[in-house]
Motif scaffolding. Structure first.
Motif, short mmCIF file in Angstrom:
data_model
loop_
_atom_site.label_atom_id
_atom_site.label_comp_id
_atom_site.label_asym_id
_atom_site.label_seq_id
_atom_site.Cartn_x
_atom_site.Cartn_y
_atom_site.Cartn_z
N GLY A 76 0.77 -1.23 0.00
CA GLY A 76 0.00 0.00 0.00
C GLY A 76 0.80 1.28 0.00
O GLY A 76 0.22 2.36 -0.19
N HIS A 77 2.12 1.20 0.19
CA HIS A 77 2.91 2.43 0.15
C HIS A 77 4.39 2.08 0.08
O HIS A 77 4.93 1.45 0.99
N ASP A 200 -3.05 10.17 1.21
CA ASP A 200 -2.26 9.46 2.21
C ASP A 200 -1.67 10.43 3.23
O ASP A 200 -1.32 11.57 2.88
N MET A 242 -1.85 2.33 8.28
CA MET A 242 -0.87 1.59 7.48
C MET A 242 0.20 1.08 8.44
O MET A 242 0.93 1.88 9.05
N VAL A 270 2.16 -2.06 4.70
CA VAL A 270 3.01 -1.35 3.73
C VAL A 270 4.46 -1.63 4.08
O VAL A 270 4.79 -1.92 5.23
N THR A 310 -6.18 -3.39 1.61
CA THR A 310 -5.41 -2.42 0.84
C THR A 310 -6.20 -1.98 -0.39
O THR A 310 -6.29 -0.78 -0.70
N TYR A 313 -9.07 0.40 0.52
CA TYR A 313 -8.64 1.77 0.80
C TYR A 313 -8.44 2.55 -0.50
O TYR A 313 -8.87 3.71 -0.62
#
Length: 576
Positions: A76-77, A200, A242, A270, A310, A313
């Motif tokens: 996710g990141h 985010d 996260m 993440v 994920t 979101y």
């Protein structure tokens, strides 16, 4: 219309599927169960799931013989630049591990190349056996105390929001800007929300009414929590948590008790930053799933936090689960508890098996390396610090964290100048502006590296990526800086004027053009030399790269000087 009609017909058993996986132990992240099923796939989507021998037929059929079938994992990141690998080379490493989707914040390329850097990451992600999406870099620079290649404003970013692979605005690090209702900050958020994108967050230490204001402005998530108390407050306010487990910052073990207590729906995994050593030895999001299970989390919930949550979101409502109408990103597991991957299917096609990538890599045209290091006028005079007896501000390194301590030590002096004192583990730190040859150099002291001789230098220095160099003497610091300039960026270790180890990163001074094994060998050689010189950190250049990040507490150094991140002010090295 015809594909949708065909999907319905396959689901009803009226037409053969493209692929039927039989006798799969289905990992159902929607219901939290595992049970034997046959799975029918057509045109890259799951059409039907039913009990074994239910009548689904396929042009291709495979008996999984009771192996687990899980959804493909999603990060996710992350920042592809922090892997130091081309996105195509990164895909070779992670797809066989079951990672099929990544959310990229090209913040580092944006800092050194501007909008061209963001477009490069979008282009590089096409035609790979890995789905990559981009979140637009919200803070270039991260703060007014950093000097990037150029400032990116709302009007620069907004046109890219129309791209279907751009899902929103990446980590909003400028918390003070949000709270002060800065016009540019709010314009970026408002435009993102108007386009239906996510925003985010990045809010270390933010609590109470200020956290309320941050969330009320439209910021939806945070990956900077390090304690259960911080995480609980965000979950209670409806923010998405996260949970990060990178190479430098590892928060999974600290935050997992909250998941086990509340099982909140708005939580996902993440990596943020994984270096090549970590990727090869430990893995990627798959390692988070394994570790969460080891720590007692139910395997299905662990996989849900790395897939379905994920996707929810990021509003990718047809990804992250194995159910009719979902994209057929599937991972076959020999063992669910160790997430031992046997094979990987992307959009219904076999792309990896037994740890090897089978799908061809058809990468975008490679951007040729360009000279982004401009420091030719740097001299020994630029590295000298006049001082007098008394205390000095010192950056204290915390192992396995990107936060630092704000220390004060008695000034190490020689002939009226502040110098390094390796005996007290006080080393000189320099941050040199490298984009425009401005001549700006920030100088300070750092404690916690343990280096006894020589200097280490890096052009990877979050987030503006000016040169950051630590050393025991000015001469080696200068030599290390010029070694980086000569190779177009990367890492270098210099002792007595001789370059003992180097890792060229010519693509923006951030990314190697080498395959992962060659890059890993270079990094291991660098770490070995640093250890030989007394360094006590496992991967010192990873730590070095965060010492100039002016939005992570407590004390950092940029080309503009020492930044007290708690008060967001510049500090003199020595108070008089």
């Amino acid at each position: 219309m015809e594909k949708l009609r065909r999907r319905v017909q396959v689901a009803r058993g009226e037409q053969p599927a493209d692929l039927v996986l039989r006798n799969a132990q289905l990992v159902n992240v929607c219901s939290g169960e595992c049970y034997l099923s046959d799975v029918a796939v057509v045109d890259g989507y799951i059409a039907g799931i039913d009990v074994p021998n239910s009548g689904y037929r396929g042009r291709e059929e495979r008996d999984l013989e009771g192996r687990w079938l899980a959804p493909g994992l999603i990060d996710g990141h992350m920042h592809i630049e922090s892997t130091m690998l081309l996105l195509s080379e990164f895909a070779r490493l992670v797809v066989p591990r079951g990672v099929l989707t990544v959310m990229l914040d090209p913040h580092e390329f944006a800092n050194v190349l501007g909008m061209e850097g963001i477009r490069y990451v979008l282009d590089e992600g096409r035609n790979l056996p890995l789905s990559s999406y981009v979140l637009l870099s919200s803070c270039v620079p991260a703060s007014a105390f950093e000097s990037p290649y150029r400032v990116l404003r709302a009007e620069d970013l907004v046109p890219l929001l129309a791209d279907k692979r751009v899902l929103g605005l990446a980590e909003m690090m400028n918390m003070p800007g949000v709270l002060a209702q800065d016009e540019q900050v709010l314009a970026k958020i408002q435009a993102t929300l108007a386009h239906g994108g996510v925003v985010d967050g990045h809010a270390p230490g933010l609590r109470g009414k200020d956290l309320n204001a941050y969330a009320a402005a439209g910021v939806m998530s945070d990956h900077e929590c390090t304690t259960v108390e911080e995480a609980r407050e965000r979950v209670r306010l409806g923010m998405w948590l996260m949970i990060r487990e990178g190479s430098a910052a590892r928060n999974l073990e600290a935050l997992l008790p909250l998941v086990q207590e509340l099982h909140p729906p708005r939580v996902f995994f993440v990596t943020d930053d994984r270096d090549p050593q970590d990727l090869i030895s430990r893995g990627h999001i798959d390692s988070m799933v394994r570790r969460a299970i080891e720590l007692g989390l139910d395997p299905v919930e662990a996989i849900r936090l790395a897939s379905y949550n994920t996707a929810q979101y990021f509003r990718l409502y047809d990804r992250g689960a194995l159910a009719p109408g979902f994209v057929a990103d599937m991972v076959v597991l020999d063992d669910i508890r160790t997430f031992q991957v046997e094979s990987v299917y992307r959009e219904g096609g076999l792309v990896a098996r037994d740890g090897a990538l089978l799908a061809p890599i058809v990468s975008a045209k490679r951007r040729e390396s360009a000279n982004t290091i401009h420091i030719s006028s740097l001299s020994l005079d630029d590295l000298r610090i006049a001082g007098e007896p008394g205390s000095v501000e010192v950056i204290g390194i915390q192992p396995h964290q990107i936060t630092t301590l704000h220390l004060r030590e008695e000034a190490p002096l020689a002939n009226g100048f502040i110098v390094a004192d390796p005996g007290r583990d006080l080393l000189k730190l320099a941050v040199v502006e490298r984009h425009h040859a401005s001549g700006r150099v920030g100088l300070g002291l750092v404690k916690g590296l343990g280096l006894k001789r020589g200097a280490l230098a890096s052009s990877v220095a979050h987030d503006a990526h000016n040169l950051v160099i630590v050393g025991t003497n000015d001469s080696d610091i200068l030599s290390a800086a010029h070694a980086l300039e000569e190779m177009g960026g990367g890492f270098a270790c210099v002792v007595d004027g001789v370059v003992r180890a180097r890792v060229p990163l010519p693509l923006g001074g951030l990314v190697s053009l080498e395959p992962a094994p060659a890059l890993l060998a270079q990094l291991q050689a660098l770490d070995a030399v640093a250890m030989e010189l007394g360094c006590t950190l496992e991967h010192p250049c990873m730590t070095l790269s965060f010492l100039s990040l002016s939005v992570i507490p407590a004390l950092k150094l940029t080309d503009q000087g020492l930044v007290d991140v708690e008060t967001f002010t510049l500090l003199p090295l020595q108070r008089r």
